[in-house]
Design an enzyme around this catalytic site. Structure first.
Site, PDB file in Angstrom:
ATOM      1  N   ARG A  54       4.852  -2.740 -16.289  1.00  0.00           N
ATOM      2  CA  ARG A  54       4.630  -4.149 -16.585  1.00  0.00           C
ATOM      3  C   ARG A  54       4.030  -4.924 -15.418  1.00  0.00           C
ATOM      4  NH1 ARG A  54       8.092  -2.719 -19.949  1.00  0.00           N
ATOM      5  NH2 ARG A  54       8.863  -1.598 -18.172  1.00  0.00           N
ATOM      6  N   THR A  55       4.664  -4.825 -14.268  1.00  0.00           N
ATOM      7  CA  THR A  55       4.261  -5.731 -13.189  1.00  0.00           C
ATOM      8  C   THR A  55       2.814  -5.472 -12.785  1.00  0.00           C
ATOM      9  OG1 THR A  55       6.544  -5.770 -12.464  1.00  0.00           O
ATOM     10  CG2 THR A  55       4.930  -6.626 -10.919  1.00  0.00           C
ATOM     11  N   LYS A  83      -1.663  10.367   4.705  1.00  0.00           N
ATOM     12  CA  LYS A  83      -2.212  10.881   5.977  1.00  0.00           C
ATOM     13  C   LYS A  83      -1.457  10.321   7.166  1.00  0.00           C
ATOM     14  CE  LYS A  83      -6.969  10.835   4.199  1.00  0.00           C
ATOM     15  NZ  LYS A  83      -8.276  10.161   4.373  1.00  0.00           N
ATOM     16  N   ARG A 104       3.904  -3.578  -4.262  1.00  0.00           N
ATOM     17  CA  ARG A 104       5.288  -3.150  -4.512  1.00  0.00           C
ATOM     18  C   ARG A 104       5.571  -1.977  -3.587  1.00  0.00           C
ATOM     19  NH1 ARG A 104       7.947  -1.962 -10.305  1.00  0.00           N
ATOM     20  NH2 ARG A 104       8.031  -4.219 -10.209  1.00  0.00           N
ATOM     21  N   HIS A 132      12.154  -9.836  -6.101  1.00  0.00           N
ATOM     22  CA  HIS A 132      11.060  -9.640  -7.066  1.00  0.00           C
ATOM     23  C   HIS A 132      10.679 -11.033  -7.589  1.00  0.00           C
ATOM     24  CE1 HIS A 132       8.471  -8.043 -10.002  1.00  0.00           C
ATOM     25  NE2 HIS A 132       9.253  -7.162 -10.591  1.00  0.00           N
TER      26      HIS A 132
END
Ligand code: NCD
Length: 312
Positions: A54-55, A83, A104, A132
């Protein structure tokens, strides 16, 4: 113009910022086509070091619906972090391409760190079990469309209040409004962390109580915010297995709820809400998803505006 240059934590938002974003979110919700060229030529970078449906898609759709474009990754495994590149360097690099970044990350404080090296606004789309804030904007736009105002409600928050970052962010914002009462419903081991309680309830304008049983409080609630037990944040699989089915909202429980109680959930749902509840008009969690896109459109516009001002 909003007072923040990044959105890292819902604690950064003033009440005025919040209302400005929500007002614009509502205007976009009512007439999305009027905003379809507002971010022409702008680029959103989406850096998702942790899974999301969703986000991430909500941010991407939001930018595309504003006329902008999107670059980014949804899997840290395909980025240069494999890396050994530091988060600070990755963000600094992407901010040379993008005008705004949504990120995120599994680590608490990652968005804050990123904001120190980025040359564009950073939006925290979830940092570990911490915050959030754009889910909170989603929740507030949803609530404001179903309730007359944001004060004077009995709000039940149920499930994983320890690791549930959406709860931490939402509590802060709802506690800006007077006369809300919070009923924190969780197993003992998943209670709201003390540091959140201190930050949210310190000034005494709102009160809270902690309970174990959802049944006992169901008939008092104006808003019920259900959450998933956050499997990925547990250190012990045995503890997760023991707690994962702590709550189940089903049709029978809904019978005790007020006629105008609304049920929200940030989603994804696992087993905490039976699918039979989905058709109940009081269940608004799928409507919430759409509000999330509109409010992210509003946030992107507001942060681009605030950042323009910084550059001029
Ligand atoms: C939430 C999250 O990522 O914290 N999901 C979302 O963004 N809508 C809630 C969750 O994962 O349980």
């Amino acid at each position: 113009m909003i007072s923040i240059k990044n959105l890292l934590n819902s604690f950064d938002l003033t009440k005025e910022d919040l209302l400005e974003i929500i007002d614009l979110g509502n205007a976009i919700y009512k007439s999305p086509d009027d905003f379809s060229h507002c971010a022409d030529g702008k680029i959103l970078g989406t850096l998702f070091f942790e899974p999301s449906t969703r986000t991430r898609l909500s941010f991407e759709s939001a930018m595309l619906r504003l006329g902008g474009s999107v670059v980014g990754f949804s899997d840290a495994g395909v980025s240069s972090s494999t890396k050994g590149e530091s988060l600070a360097d990755t963000v600094r690099t992407v901010s040379q391409y993008a005008d705004i970044i949504a990120m995120r990350h599994p680590q608490e404080g990652a968005a804050f760190l990123a904001s120190k090296t980025a040359d564009c606004p950073i939006i925290n789309a979830g940092d570990g079990g911490h915050q959030h804030p754009t889910q909170t904007l989603t929740d507030i736009l949803t609530i404001s469309n179903y309730k007359k105002d944001l004060s004077g409600h009995v709000i039940g928050l149920c499930g994983d209040l320890k690791y549930g970052r959406t709860v931490h962010s939402l509590l802060k914002v709802m506690s800006m409004f007077p006369d809300n009462k919070f009923i924190l419903i969780s197993p003992e081991e998943l209670k709201l962390p003390e540091y959140v309680k201190k930050e949210v309830f310190a000034d005494g304008t709102n009160n809270f109580e902690e309970v174990r049983s959802l049944d006992d409080v169901m008939d008092q609630l104006d808003i019920l915010y259900m959450t998933r037990i956050q499997k990925e944040r547990f250190f012990s699989q045995a503890q997760y297995t023991r707690l994962k089915d702590s709550y189940l909202l089903d049709k029978e429980k809904m019978q005790a709820a007020k006629d105008d109680c609304i049920v929200l959930h940030p989603l994804p749902r696992v087993t905490e809400i039976a699918t039979e509840v989905d058709s109940d008009p009081r269940a608004v969690y799928f409507k919430q998803v759409k509000f999330g896109m509109y409010v992210r459109m509003a946030l992107i516009l507001k942060l681009l505006e605030a950042n323009n001002d910084r550059n001029n």
